[in-house]
Design a protein around this motif. Structure first.
Motif, PDB file in Angstrom:
ATOM      1  N   SER A  10       3.281  22.942 -19.381  1.00  0.00           N
ATOM      2  CA  SER A  10       4.001  23.094 -20.120  1.00  0.00           C
ATOM      3  C   SER A  10       3.963  21.823 -21.269  1.00  0.00           C
ATOM      4  CB  SER A  10       5.377  23.452 -19.944  1.00  0.00           C
ATOM      5  OG  SER A  10       5.853  22.439 -18.854  1.00  0.00           O
ATOM      6  N   GLY A  11       2.879  21.109 -21.271  1.00  0.00           N
ATOM      7  CA  GLY A  11       2.725  20.210 -21.987  1.00  0.00           C
ATOM      8  C   GLY A  11       3.239  18.676 -21.181  1.00  0.00           C
ATOM      9  N   SER A  12       2.819  17.497 -21.893  1.00  0.00           N
ATOM     10  CA  SER A  12       3.143  16.307 -21.377  1.00  0.00           C
ATOM     11  C   SER A  12       4.630  16.060 -21.431  1.00  0.00           C
ATOM     12  CB  SER A  12       2.620  15.025 -21.882  1.00  0.00           C
ATOM     13  OG  SER A  12       3.124  14.005 -21.689  1.00  0.00           O
ATOM     14  N   PRO A  13       5.444  16.088 -20.282  1.00  0.00           N
ATOM     15  CA  PRO A  13       6.796  15.814 -20.325  1.00  0.00           C
ATOM     16  C   PRO A  13       7.321  14.386 -21.001  1.00  0.00           C
ATOM     17  CG  PRO A  13       6.176  15.538 -18.115  1.00  0.00           C
ATOM     18  CD  PRO A  13       4.942  16.086 -18.946  1.00  0.00           C
ATOM     19  N   PHE A  14       5.989  13.344 -20.426  1.00  0.00           N
ATOM     20  CA  PHE A  14       6.403  11.996 -21.193  1.00  0.00           C
ATOM     21  C   PHE A  14       6.494  12.009 -22.656  1.00  0.00           C
ATOM     22  CE2 PHE A  14       4.629  10.878 -17.051  1.00  0.00           C
ATOM     23  CZ  PHE A  14       5.718  10.344 -16.192  1.00  0.00           C
ATOM     24  N   THR A  15       5.663  12.626 -23.251  1.00  0.00           N
ATOM     25  CA  THR A  15       5.276  12.852 -24.661  1.00  0.00           C
ATOM     26  C   THR A  15       6.523  13.306 -25.308  1.00  0.00           C
ATOM     27  OG1 THR A  15       3.076  13.123 -24.460  1.00  0.00           O
ATOM     28  CG2 THR A  15       3.981  13.717 -26.722  1.00  0.00           C
ATOM     29  N   ARG A  16       7.157  14.522 -24.723  1.00  0.00           N
ATOM     30  CA  ARG A  16       8.167  15.083 -25.258  1.00  0.00           C
ATOM     31  C   ARG A  16       9.486  14.249 -25.210  1.00  0.00           C
ATOM     32  NH1 ARG A  16       6.418  19.384 -22.200  1.00  0.00           N
ATOM     33  NH2 ARG A  16       8.270  19.407 -20.726  1.00  0.00           N
ATOM     34  N   MET A  17       9.644  13.486 -24.069  1.00  0.00           N
ATOM     35  CA  MET A  17      10.884  12.660 -24.012  1.00  0.00           C
ATOM     36  C   MET A  17      10.643  11.433 -25.026  1.00  0.00           C
ATOM     37  SD  MET A  17      11.002  12.707 -19.909  1.00  0.00           S
ATOM     38  CE  MET A  17      12.391  11.218 -19.751  1.00  0.00           C
ATOM     39  N   TRP A  53       0.828  -1.275   0.061  1.00  0.00           N
ATOM     40  CA  TRP A  53       0.218  -0.009  -0.099  1.00  0.00           C
ATOM     41  C   TRP A  53       0.913   1.190   0.054  1.00  0.00           C
ATOM     42  CZ3 TRP A  53      -0.768   3.344   4.269  1.00  0.00           C
ATOM     43  CH2 TRP A  53      -1.818   4.623   4.109  1.00  0.00           C
ATOM     44  N   VAL A  54       1.781   1.270   1.037  1.00  0.00           N
ATOM     45  CA  VAL A  54       2.862   2.469   1.064  1.00  0.00           C
ATOM     46  C   VAL A  54       3.614   2.487  -0.446  1.00  0.00           C
ATOM     47  CG1 VAL A  54       4.866   3.105   2.152  1.00  0.00           C
ATOM     48  CG2 VAL A  54       3.057   2.329   3.305  1.00  0.00           C
ATOM     49  N   GLY A  55       4.056   1.428  -1.007  1.00  0.00           N
ATOM     50  CA  GLY A  55       4.482   1.437  -2.471  1.00  0.00           C
ATOM     51  C   GLY A  55       3.839   2.296  -3.309  1.00  0.00           C
ATOM     52  N   THR A  56       2.328   1.768  -3.324  1.00  0.00           N
ATOM     53  CA  THR A  56       1.297   2.446  -4.311  1.00  0.00           C
ATOM     54  C   THR A  56       1.030   3.995  -3.993  1.00  0.00           C
ATOM     55  OG1 THR A  56       0.171   0.382  -4.333  1.00  0.00           O
ATOM     56  CG2 THR A  56      -1.045   2.486  -5.158  1.00  0.00           C
ATOM     57  N   ILE A  57       1.312   4.211  -2.648  1.00  0.00           N
ATOM     58  CA  ILE A  57       1.167   5.612  -2.192  1.00  0.00           C
ATOM     59  C   ILE A  57       2.122   6.403  -2.845  1.00  0.00           C
ATOM     60  CG2 ILE A  57       1.756   6.961  -0.235  1.00  0.00           C
ATOM     61  CD1 ILE A  57      -0.999   6.401   0.228  1.00  0.00           C
ATOM     62  N   TRP A  58       3.292   5.790  -2.986  1.00  0.00           N
ATOM     63  CA  TRP A  58       4.659   6.664  -3.618  1.00  0.00           C
ATOM     64  C   TRP A  58       5.039   6.379  -5.158  1.00  0.00           C
ATOM     65  CZ3 TRP A  58       6.230  10.190  -0.714  1.00  0.00           C
ATOM     66  CH2 TRP A  58       6.198  10.424   0.886  1.00  0.00           C
ATOM     67  N   MET A  59       4.073   5.377  -5.548  1.00  0.00           N
ATOM     68  CA  MET A  59       4.340   5.472  -7.078  1.00  0.00           C
ATOM     69  C   MET A  59       3.220   6.165  -7.752  1.00  0.00           C
ATOM     70  SD  MET A  59       6.803   3.469  -7.855  1.00  0.00           S
ATOM     71  CE  MET A  59       6.512   2.746  -9.590  1.00  0.00           C
ATOM     72  N   THR A  60       2.130   6.332  -7.336  1.00  0.00           N
ATOM     73  CA  THR A  60       1.084   7.278  -7.754  1.00  0.00           C
ATOM     74  C   THR A  60       1.322   8.804  -8.261  1.00  0.00           C
ATOM     75  OG1 THR A  60      -0.030   7.637  -5.800  1.00  0.00           O
ATOM     76  CG2 THR A  60      -1.042   5.849  -7.102  1.00  0.00           C
ATOM     77  N   PRO A  61       2.367   9.235  -7.587  1.00  0.00           N
ATOM     78  CA  PRO A  61       2.667  10.656  -7.970  1.00  0.00           C
ATOM     79  C   PRO A  61       3.174  10.837  -9.304  1.00  0.00           C
ATOM     80  CG  PRO A  61       3.476  10.181  -5.557  1.00  0.00           C
ATOM     81  CD  PRO A  61       2.971   8.940  -6.135  1.00  0.00           C
ATOM     82  N   ILE A  62       3.506   9.769 -10.127  1.00  0.00           N
ATOM     83  CA  ILE A  62       3.948   9.796 -11.208  1.00  0.00           C
ATOM     84  C   ILE A  62       2.825  10.249 -12.358  1.00  0.00           C
ATOM     85  CG2 ILE A  62       4.854   8.596 -13.305  1.00  0.00           C
ATOM     86  CD1 ILE A  62       6.353   6.521 -11.592  1.00  0.00           C
ATOM     87  N   LEU A  63       1.418   9.628 -11.923  1.00  0.00           N
ATOM     88  CA  LEU A  63       0.430  10.219 -12.722  1.00  0.00           C
ATOM     89  C   LEU A  63       0.062  11.418 -12.253  1.00  0.00           C
ATOM     90  CD1 LEU A  63      -2.264   9.269 -14.314  1.00  0.00           C
ATOM     91  CD2 LEU A  63      -3.137   8.394 -12.229  1.00  0.00           C
ATOM     92  N   GLY A  64       0.126  11.707 -10.957  1.00  0.00           N
ATOM     93  CA  GLY A  64      -0.367  13.113 -10.539  1.00  0.00           C
ATOM     94  C   GLY A  64       0.595  14.280 -11.134  1.00  0.00           C
ATOM     95  N   ALA A  65       2.157  13.924 -11.139  1.00  0.00           N
ATOM     96  CA  ALA A  65       2.939  14.756 -12.044  1.00  0.00           C
ATOM     97  C   ALA A  65       2.546  14.980 -13.652  1.00  0.00           C
ATOM     98  CB  ALA A  65       4.171  14.494 -11.760  1.00  0.00           C
ATOM     99  N   TYR A  66       2.197  13.949 -14.197  1.00  0.00           N
ATOM    100  CA  TYR A  66       1.950  13.914 -15.508  1.00  0.00           C
ATOM    101  C   TYR A  66       0.608  14.796 -15.804  1.00  0.00           C
ATOM    102  CZ  TYR A  66       0.008  12.264 -19.952  1.00  0.00           C
ATOM    103  OH  TYR A  66      -0.643  12.541 -21.183  1.00  0.00           O
ATOM    104  N   VAL A  67      -0.561  14.707 -14.780  1.00  0.00           N
ATOM    105  CA  VAL A  67      -1.816  15.368 -15.175  1.00  0.00           C
ATOM    106  C   VAL A  67      -1.384  16.989 -14.745  1.00  0.00           C
ATOM    107  CG1 VAL A  67      -4.025  15.875 -14.203  1.00  0.00           C
ATOM    108  CG2 VAL A  67      -3.214  13.567 -14.434  1.00  0.00           C
ATOM    109  N   ALA A  68      -0.520  17.213 -13.822  1.00  0.00           N
ATOM    110  CA  ALA A  68      -0.278  18.625 -13.515  1.00  0.00           C
ATOM    111  C   ALA A  68       0.680  19.260 -14.479  1.00  0.00           C
ATOM    112  CB  ALA A  68       0.438  18.750 -12.239  1.00  0.00           C
ATOM    113  N   ASP A  69       1.558  18.814 -15.151  1.00  0.00           N
ATOM    114  CA  ASP A  69       2.542  19.335 -16.044  1.00  0.00           C
ATOM    115  C   ASP A  69       1.739  19.539 -17.556  1.00  0.00           C
ATOM    116  OD1 ASP A  69       4.692  19.799 -14.528  1.00  0.00           O
ATOM    117  OD2 ASP A  69       5.550  17.809 -14.917  1.00  0.00           O
ATOM    118  N   ALA A  70       0.836  18.305 -17.955  1.00  0.00           N
ATOM    119  CA  ALA A  70       0.194  18.316 -19.034  1.00  0.00           C
ATOM    120  C   ALA A  70      -0.930  19.189 -19.347  1.00  0.00           C
ATOM    121  CB  ALA A  70       0.341  16.816 -19.488  1.00  0.00           C
TER     122      ALA A  70
END
Length: 596
Positions: A251-258, A80-97
């Motif tokens: 500033s757009g999706s960082p994953f797409t640019r990469m 559960w704690v692992g999931t807690i700390w992995m989901t920020p990738i999705l949150g960062a994507y939504v925020a940046d994109a």
């Protein structure tokens, strides 16, 4: 790196592209700085109280109320704690994109609060919690029903989705309140991450003492209800600071640019890279300036990736990328070896709320008429970290930077290296302590019956205190490193790196615990990790961790040796360094004058 603004007279507006919620430029004197940060920091105190109010004692709830064994309960916590700390990738994507940090954060808060509310109901409503058991360790204790498990774990993982949007954005929102181009504000940002961690562990301290005591001695309904109320208060505090915040546009999706850069490199693998970087594709500086973005000059590292910017006639973004896009991708990829080197220390942190707490349940917890909750020892991690951060920021940094001329005292990787080395010492100490505990258990005949070992729970203090000291070096510098070294348009993604390492560390803890438990039971052996810790061999397991940390430290030294720091977005660090040198000389001259 070229700035969006040419040097000139300071008009009072921020130079880092920050705006208000309507997209208008902001005056440095009206928004941001420590005024705005105060709301963010106070939010974090209450939010950390809420999160650790759940996570600190979760392993004991799973053991005592859901009647799960050592390995299963510990793995449920770390998964559960692992999931807690992995989901920020999705949150960062939504925020940046898409939504930006502010709105992503608020939506995530609503999800977070709903998960906390449902969890409180799951431990309070009679039909949603398992029946009481006279002996929680008995094999015939009634198990939780499918509905009860679904509601409980559904609430936990709803909460995890919510934190995915709050964790990577709240610290970044705080850091965004300081202008990279202003030397004074740049200097304040150097201390921000130290005091940010201070606020985190202040909330944690309350959770690990007051809330854990309430859960153990009053009830789980109140023990979970208070963190839920704390989270609601923290959201209101954050909203109160809205008129003072500076914001950065998505500033757009960082994953797409990469992905575009990587695909372009692969498609042009056989194309030679020109000797002159000026021949690579890049937009005019004005194009970046009018959009409030930064242009990054070409660097010699990972030269093969410059193939993405070689002009071949195609203008497709999947065939031709700007130098800035290439350099952003390079920077995110260059940090990956450092990221990997933080996985093992993160696995050690996972032991605090699992095996360390389970050890505490086997020891004498009485101090007079007061029973110390095992999970409350994590409060000493907090106290140790608070003291260590204060000493580091107020004494160590001013002293060391006289010789290094570095505004940070030592660089971020050196600070992380000290933390990595401390984790070796922690596991050696934990192994020796557990070896002593087991010897006392044998001497008093409580191995087979799993009875209480006649030793004070405070024999575990050294490993908890050392963990706090290690966090002051490792965790603080890790957050600052991944934020600082990420490109300007990928700050949220960079922050999520520091959280991803904790997620991977917790999942790695589950994998190691399950496999070590299974492998050591082969050929008729009893195994190292059993439900009865007095018959287990956690001392061997911790010694295994010490060896793992030693190997990881060697790996960290190698990857950090070859790491090249990114070029500053402005000359503010140079100016700050010069100011420190001038200030130091002025102080010396004043002292000499006073002597005369």
């Amino acid at each position: 790196m070229a700035s969006v603004e040419e040097k000139g007279v300071d008009d009072g507006y921020t130079k880092d592209g920050t705006v208000d919620l309507r997209g208008n430029p902001v005056l440095r004197s009206k928004r941001g700085g420590w005024t705005a940060c105060s709301f963010v920091v106070v939010y974090e105190v209450f939010e950390r109280m809420a999160y650790y109010g759940i996570s600190s004692n979760l392993v004991l709830y799973l053991t005592k109320k859901l009647h799960q064994g050592t390995v299963k309960s510990a793995n449920n916590v770390t998964n559960w704690v692992g999931t807690i700390w992995m989901t920020p990738i999705l949150g960062a994507y939504v925020a940046d994109a898409f939504l930006g940090r502010y709105w992503t954060f608020l939506i995530a808060c609503a999800i977070y609060l709903s998960g906390m509310g449902l969890l409180t109901l799951a431990v309070s409503v009679h039909g949603l919690k398992p029946p009481n058991c006279v002996d929680p360790n008995a094999a015939d204790c009634p198990k939780a029903t499918t509905l009860q498990l679904a509601v409980f774990f559904g609430a936990l993982y709803t909460l995890a989705v919510g934190t995915g949007g709050t964790k990577p954005n709240i610290s970044t929102i705080g850091a965004d309140q300081f202008d990279e181009h202003d030397p004074k504000e740049k200097g304040h940002k150097l201390s921000f991450f130290n005091w940010w961690m201070f606020s985190i562990f202040l909330g944690t301290l309350f959770a690990n003492t007051v809330l854990v005591y309430i859960q153990d001695n009053v009830g789980w309904a109140l023990g979970y209800g208070l963190p839920t109320a704390g989270l609601a208060i923290s959201i209101l505090i954050f909203l109160a600071g809205t008129p003072y915040y500076r914001h950065k546009k998505p500033s757009g999706s960082p994953f797409t640019r990469m992905a575009r850069v990587i695909v372009a490199v692969l498609r042009k693998w056989s194309v030679p890279v020109p000797a002159d970087p000026k021949e690579l594709y890049e937009l005019d500086l004005d194009e970046y300036a009018k959009n409030g973005k930064y242009r990054i000059d070409s660097t010699p590292s990972l030269r093969f990736m410059d193939k993405a910017g070689v002009k071949t006639g195609s203008t497709s973004p999947w065939m031709l990328c700007t130098v800035t896009e290439i350099e952003e991708t390079k920077q995110m990829l260059k940090m990956l070896p450092i990221l990997v080197a933080t996985f093992i220390p993160s696995t050690m942190i996972a032991q605090i709320n699992t095996l360390f707490v389970k050890q505490g349940t086997t020891l004498n917890r009485k101090v007079g008429n007061f029973n110390i909750p095992p999970a409350s020892l994590a409060g000493f991690v907090t106290i140790s970290l608070l003291v260590s951060v204060a000493i580091y920021d107020r004494l160590f940094v001013p002293l060391v930077r006289k010789w290094t001329k570095n505004p940070r005292g030592i660089n971020l990787l050196q600070r992380m290296g000290i933390g990595t080395a401390l984790h070796i010492i922690i596991m050696v100490v934990a192994s020796l302590t557990e070896k002593y505990r087991l010897s006392v258990a044998r001497d008093h005949g409580v191995v087979e019956n799993g009875g209480q070992v006649p030793l004070s729970i405070f024999i575990l203090l050294p490993q908890f205190i050392l963990m706090g000291t290690a966090d002051a070096f490792m965790e603080v510098s890790k957050i600052e490193f991944f934020y600082d070294q990420a490109p300007e348009s990928m700050k949220s993604l960079g922050t999520s790196y520091s959280m991803t390492t904790l997620g991977v560390g917790n999942f790695l803890s589950s994998v190691l615990l399950s496999n070590v438990s299974r492998i050591t039971k082969r050929n008729g052996h009893r195994g190292w990790i059993l439900n009865n810790l007095n018959a287990s061999h956690l001392d061997y397991y911790y010694a295994f961790f010490a060896i793992l940390n030693a190997l990881n430290f060697i790996f960290f030294l190698v990857v950090s040796r070859f790491y090249v720091y990114k070029v500053e977005v402005s000359d503010s660090m140079v100016v700050l360094r010069q100011e420190l040198e001038v200030g130091s000389k002025h102080k010396v001259n004043s002292q000499e004058t006073s002597r005369k």
